[in-house]
Motif scaffolding. Structure first.
Motif, PDB file in Angstrom:
ATOM      1  N   ARG A 197     -28.139  41.207  -6.870  1.00  0.00           N
ATOM      2  CA  ARG A 197     -28.948  40.052  -7.258  1.00  0.00           C
ATOM      3  C   ARG A 197     -30.087  39.802  -6.275  1.00  0.00           C
ATOM      4  NH1 ARG A 197     -24.330  35.611  -9.081  1.00  0.00           N
ATOM      5  NH2 ARG A 197     -23.509  36.790 -10.840  1.00  0.00           N
ATOM      6  N   TRP A 198     -29.874  40.240  -5.032  1.00  0.00           N
ATOM      7  CA  TRP A 198     -30.908  40.052  -4.016  1.00  0.00           C
ATOM      8  C   TRP A 198     -32.157  40.866  -4.306  1.00  0.00           C
ATOM      9  CZ3 TRP A 198     -31.578  44.945  -2.224  1.00  0.00           C
ATOM     10  CH2 TRP A 198     -30.487  45.814  -2.298  1.00  0.00           C
ATOM     11  N   GLN A 199     -32.103  41.798  -5.285  1.00  0.00           N
ATOM     12  CA  GLN A 199     -33.284  42.593  -5.623  1.00  0.00           C
ATOM     13  C   GLN A 199     -34.199  41.898  -6.616  1.00  0.00           C
ATOM     14  OE1 GLN A 199     -31.963  46.531  -6.935  1.00  0.00           O
ATOM     15  NE2 GLN A 199     -32.846  47.352  -5.069  1.00  0.00           N
ATOM     16  N   ARG A 200     -33.792  40.751  -7.144  1.00  0.00           N
ATOM     17  CA  ARG A 200     -34.599  40.078  -8.151  1.00  0.00           C
ATOM     18  C   ARG A 200     -35.913  39.618  -7.551  1.00  0.00           C
ATOM     19  NH1 ARG A 200     -29.993  36.356 -11.159  1.00  0.00           N
ATOM     20  NH2 ARG A 200     -28.867  38.093 -12.127  1.00  0.00           N
ATOM     21  N   GLN A 237     -22.789  51.762 -19.285  1.00  0.00           N
ATOM     22  CA  GLN A 237     -23.477  50.475 -19.343  1.00  0.00           C
ATOM     23  C   GLN A 237     -22.760  49.415 -18.517  1.00  0.00           C
ATOM     24  OE1 GLN A 237     -26.589  49.999 -20.712  1.00  0.00           O
ATOM     25  NE2 GLN A 237     -26.351  52.231 -20.744  1.00  0.00           N
ATOM     26  N   LEU A 238     -21.438  49.475 -18.478  1.00  0.00           N
ATOM     27  CA  LEU A 238     -20.690  48.532 -17.635  1.00  0.00           C
ATOM     28  C   LEU A 238     -21.029  48.731 -16.165  1.00  0.00           C
ATOM     29  CD1 LEU A 238     -17.157  48.479 -19.313  1.00  0.00           C
ATOM     30  CD2 LEU A 238     -18.863  46.649 -19.295  1.00  0.00           C
ATOM     31  N   LEU A 239     -21.157  49.987 -15.755  1.00  0.00           N
ATOM     32  CA  LEU A 239     -21.528  50.265 -14.370  1.00  0.00           C
ATOM     33  C   LEU A 239     -22.959  49.811 -14.084  1.00  0.00           C
ATOM     34  CD1 LEU A 239     -19.922  53.777 -13.814  1.00  0.00           C
ATOM     35  CD2 LEU A 239     -19.267  51.635 -12.712  1.00  0.00           C
ATOM     36  N   ARG A 240     -23.834  49.975 -15.056  1.00  0.00           N
ATOM     37  CA  ARG A 240     -25.216  49.503 -14.888  1.00  0.00           C
ATOM     38  C   ARG A 240     -25.244  47.993 -14.686  1.00  0.00           C
ATOM     39  NH1 ARG A 240     -29.039  47.229 -17.919  1.00  0.00           N
ATOM     40  NH2 ARG A 240     -27.694  47.256 -19.766  1.00  0.00           N
ATOM     41  N   LEU A 241     -24.484  47.264 -15.505  1.00  0.00           N
ATOM     42  CA  LEU A 241     -24.416  45.809 -15.372  1.00  0.00           C
ATOM     43  C   LEU A 241     -23.775  45.399 -14.044  1.00  0.00           C
ATOM     44  CD1 LEU A 241     -23.339  44.831 -19.004  1.00  0.00           C
ATOM     45  CD2 LEU A 241     -25.590  44.556 -17.951  1.00  0.00           C
ATOM     46  N   LEU A 242     -22.741  46.141 -13.633  1.00  0.00           N
ATOM     47  CA  LEU A 242     -22.103  45.859 -12.347  1.00  0.00           C
ATOM     48  C   LEU A 242     -23.098  46.026 -11.212  1.00  0.00           C
ATOM     49  CD1 LEU A 242     -19.562  45.250 -10.681  1.00  0.00           C
ATOM     50  CD2 LEU A 242     -19.065  47.707 -10.695  1.00  0.00           C
ATOM     51  N   GLY A 243     -23.912  47.079 -11.294  1.00  0.00           N
ATOM     52  CA  GLY A 243     -24.928  47.297 -10.276  1.00  0.00           C
ATOM     53  C   GLY A 243     -25.927  46.145 -10.218  1.00  0.00           C
ATOM     54  N   LEU A 289     -22.383  56.970  -9.089  1.00  0.00           N
ATOM     55  CA  LEU A 289     -21.130  56.596  -9.736  1.00  0.00           C
ATOM     56  C   LEU A 289     -21.229  56.767 -11.252  1.00  0.00           C
ATOM     57  CD1 LEU A 289     -18.431  55.519  -8.664  1.00  0.00           C
ATOM     58  CD2 LEU A 289     -19.230  53.209  -9.169  1.00  0.00           C
ATOM     59  N   ARG A 290     -22.383  56.462 -11.804  1.00  0.00           N
ATOM     60  CA  ARG A 290     -22.573  56.628 -13.255  1.00  0.00           C
ATOM     61  C   ARG A 290     -22.510  58.098 -13.647  1.00  0.00           C
ATOM     62  NH1 ARG A 290     -27.784  53.034 -14.782  1.00  0.00           N
ATOM     63  NH2 ARG A 290     -27.283  53.823 -16.866  1.00  0.00           N
ATOM     64  N   VAL A 291     -23.113  58.943 -12.824  1.00  0.00           N
ATOM     65  CA  VAL A 291     -23.059  60.388 -13.097  1.00  0.00           C
ATOM     66  C   VAL A 291     -21.625  60.893 -13.016  1.00  0.00           C
ATOM     67  CG1 VAL A 291     -23.765  62.661 -12.256  1.00  0.00           C
ATOM     68  CG2 VAL A 291     -25.414  60.792 -12.302  1.00  0.00           C
ATOM     69  N   GLY A 340     -27.895  36.551  -1.533  1.00  0.00           N
ATOM     70  CA  GLY A 340     -27.511  37.185  -2.790  1.00  0.00           C
ATOM     71  C   GLY A 340     -26.035  37.464  -2.847  1.00  0.00           C
ATOM     72  N   GLY A 341     -25.470  37.898  -1.724  1.00  0.00           N
ATOM     73  CA  GLY A 341     -24.034  38.166  -1.671  1.00  0.00           C
ATOM     74  C   GLY A 341     -23.239  36.881  -1.815  1.00  0.00           C
ATOM     75  N   ALA A 342     -23.745  35.793  -1.248  1.00  0.00           N
ATOM     76  CA  ALA A 342     -23.038  34.516  -1.359  1.00  0.00           C
ATOM     77  C   ALA A 342     -23.026  34.023  -2.799  1.00  0.00           C
ATOM     78  CB  ALA A 342     -23.708  33.467  -0.460  1.00  0.00           C
ATOM     79  N   ARG A 343     -24.168  34.202  -3.527  1.00  0.00           N
ATOM     80  CA  ARG A 343     -24.203  33.786  -4.935  1.00  0.00           C
ATOM     81  C   ARG A 343     -23.304  34.634  -5.790  1.00  0.00           C
ATOM     82  NH1 ARG A 343     -29.748  33.463  -3.885  1.00  0.00           N
ATOM     83  NH2 ARG A 343     -30.088  35.445  -4.929  1.00  0.00           N
ATOM     84  N   ALA A 344     -23.195  35.963  -5.446  1.00  0.00           N
ATOM     85  CA  ALA A 344     -22.349  36.840  -6.243  1.00  0.00           C
ATOM     86  C   ALA A 344     -20.889  36.489  -6.089  1.00  0.00           C
ATOM     87  CB  ALA A 344     -22.585  38.296  -5.833  1.00  0.00           C
TER      88      ALA A 344
END
Length: 252
Positions: A206-209, A195-201, A141-143, A248-252
């Motif tokens: 969050r489950w990847q933390r 950068q907005l897309l990076r932050l959105l990703g 999506l960023r590309v 992670g989805g529930a926290r988001a």
């Protein structure tokens, strides 16, 4: 600087038009690409057809599309619709392959665990497959977004208003400052959206933390060759990864 001071309102107006013509095709292209990619990832004969067919769209010159589309759509040559449709096709060309790769990278143990836990196909897609595919999708999506921002300027050649208008007008009147402002504004929009897309990703994954236990679910198929306990261990890893995605989805 004097040129920008005297024409800042024009620059803002063109920047807004440029932003709309860049972002809307990305949204539409994403909505089209995700279901197509999911179909392609689950079918041996659809995959080459959809991936190759969508990739061929990118070989069509953008200026040619801007000229041909009015004949096909019945729109005016200078209609913004032509740019949006053309760039949506280019986004599909980029994102179908990227999304197919995203779905094919999913850990099959996680998907089987979701099915074993009672996930029906639709719920599994939105609750498990799509969240796990987000990292690869966001990269594509960023590309596509940055590519769109540059291609919108081509429409100015046939009179469609955008930051590309500063290029054509600056060249016509030999005003270097106008051209430079157009370049800087285009780059700034590209950097900000990227950068907005990076932050959105990051927000969507969050489950990847560290500590969530979901890094094993990011597309690697773990293989344990140490003996009979392999299946049970893989099932525990998959169930743990699935739980991490859900929480992670529930926290988001």
């Amino acid at each position: 600087m004097n040129w920008l001071t005297n024409n800042w309102h024009t620059v803002l107006t063109l920047s807004g038009a440029h932003l709309v013509q860049s972002v809307l095709p990305v949204v539409l292209g994403l909505l089209i690409s995700v279901p197509l990619a999911r179909l392609a990832a689950g079918s041996r004969w659809l995959r080459p057809l959809l991936v190759t067919g969508s990739s061929l769209l990118y070989t069509i010159p953008s200026l040619t599309l801007f000229v041909v589309l009015p004949l096909l759509l019945g729109t005016r040559m200078t209609s913004v619709v032509n740019v949006i449709v053309a760039l949506t096709l280019y986004v599909v060309a980029i994102l179908v392959r990227s999304c197919v790769d995203a779905f094919e990278s999913l850990d099959r143990d996680v998907l089987q665990a979701a099915t074993a836990l009672g996930y029906r196909p639709v719920r599994r897609f939105f609750g498990v497959e799509l969240p796990l595919a987000v990292p690869v999708m966001v990269a594509g999506l960023r590309v596509a977004t940055v590519s769109n921002i540059s291609m919108v300027s081509v429409g100015a050649v046939i009179g469609i208003q955008s930051l590309g208008t500063l290029f054509t007008d600056g060249l016509r009147r030999s005003i270097v400052a106008e051209i430079l402002v157009g370049i800087v504004a285009t780059v700034l929009i590209a950097v900000v959206l990227d950068q907005l897309l990076r932050l959105l990703g990051q927000v969507l994954t969050r489950w990847q933390r560290p500590g969530t236990g979901a890094r094993e679910a990011g597309g690697r198929r773990r293989r344990d060759t140490r003996g009979p306990g392999r299946t049970a261990g893989g099932a525990r890893d998959a169930t743990g990864a699935l739980a991490a995605v859900e929480s992670g989805g529930a926290r988001a």
